[in-house]
Design a protein around this motif. Sequence first.
Motif: not given
Length: 216
Positions: A81-100
């Motif tokens: 589970v990841w997210r990247r945030r700054n003053l303008w907003g946030c990007k996030q996502g979920v990636v199953p281990f099987e896809q890494i």
Amino acid sequence: MKLRRTNNGVRVVDCPWLVAVFPAVGLIVLVQFLWHGSLPKGDNGESALIAIVVFLGLAGFSLIFLKRSVFDFDAIGRRLVWRRRNLWGCKQGVVPFEQISGAVVTSTSSSDSGRSYRVELRTSQGFLPLTEHYSHGLFDGEKACQQVAERINQLLKVNHQQAMDDAILQLALDGRRLDAIAMVRQRYGYDLATAVRFVEGLTDNAHSVWERMKGT
């Protein structure tokens, strides 16, 4: 970039805090100058004030676009589970281990700062960097990035060297030729000319296989 243990796995947090400190330091210096009236007089004083204002402006601009990244690797739920945030907003996502497929260290170089590094995840949707910037600092240099990548691969139960081999081919096929060459030199210790020939051979072989597959 810091790697921390959690109850379910590990968390990687990145926030270039030095950039955030610059505006505060610049503001303190400016207040001290104004409070004590110690700015030089005449042209020198104007130059000093302009330099401080420019410094604050650049640091403030950097702070506005500063991004805090958090990557939670859940070994129990087998997902990222990841997210990247700054003053303008946030990007996030979920990636199953099987896809890494694994974590690798990529690098770039410049005449000003030399070689810099970052950790990227090779997923079924392409490469996902843990940080949007490359770094060559004490806490984010090559050794630190390698430790983070190896720890993530242990959690993913992926062979670190095999992850590098797979990433080299993928980088070359994605057109990131310089990244692929840099990783080949890191992986095998080749000189530049040998690494270039190695990557060219990979892409030529891959294209040949693709052409044969299309012809069948």
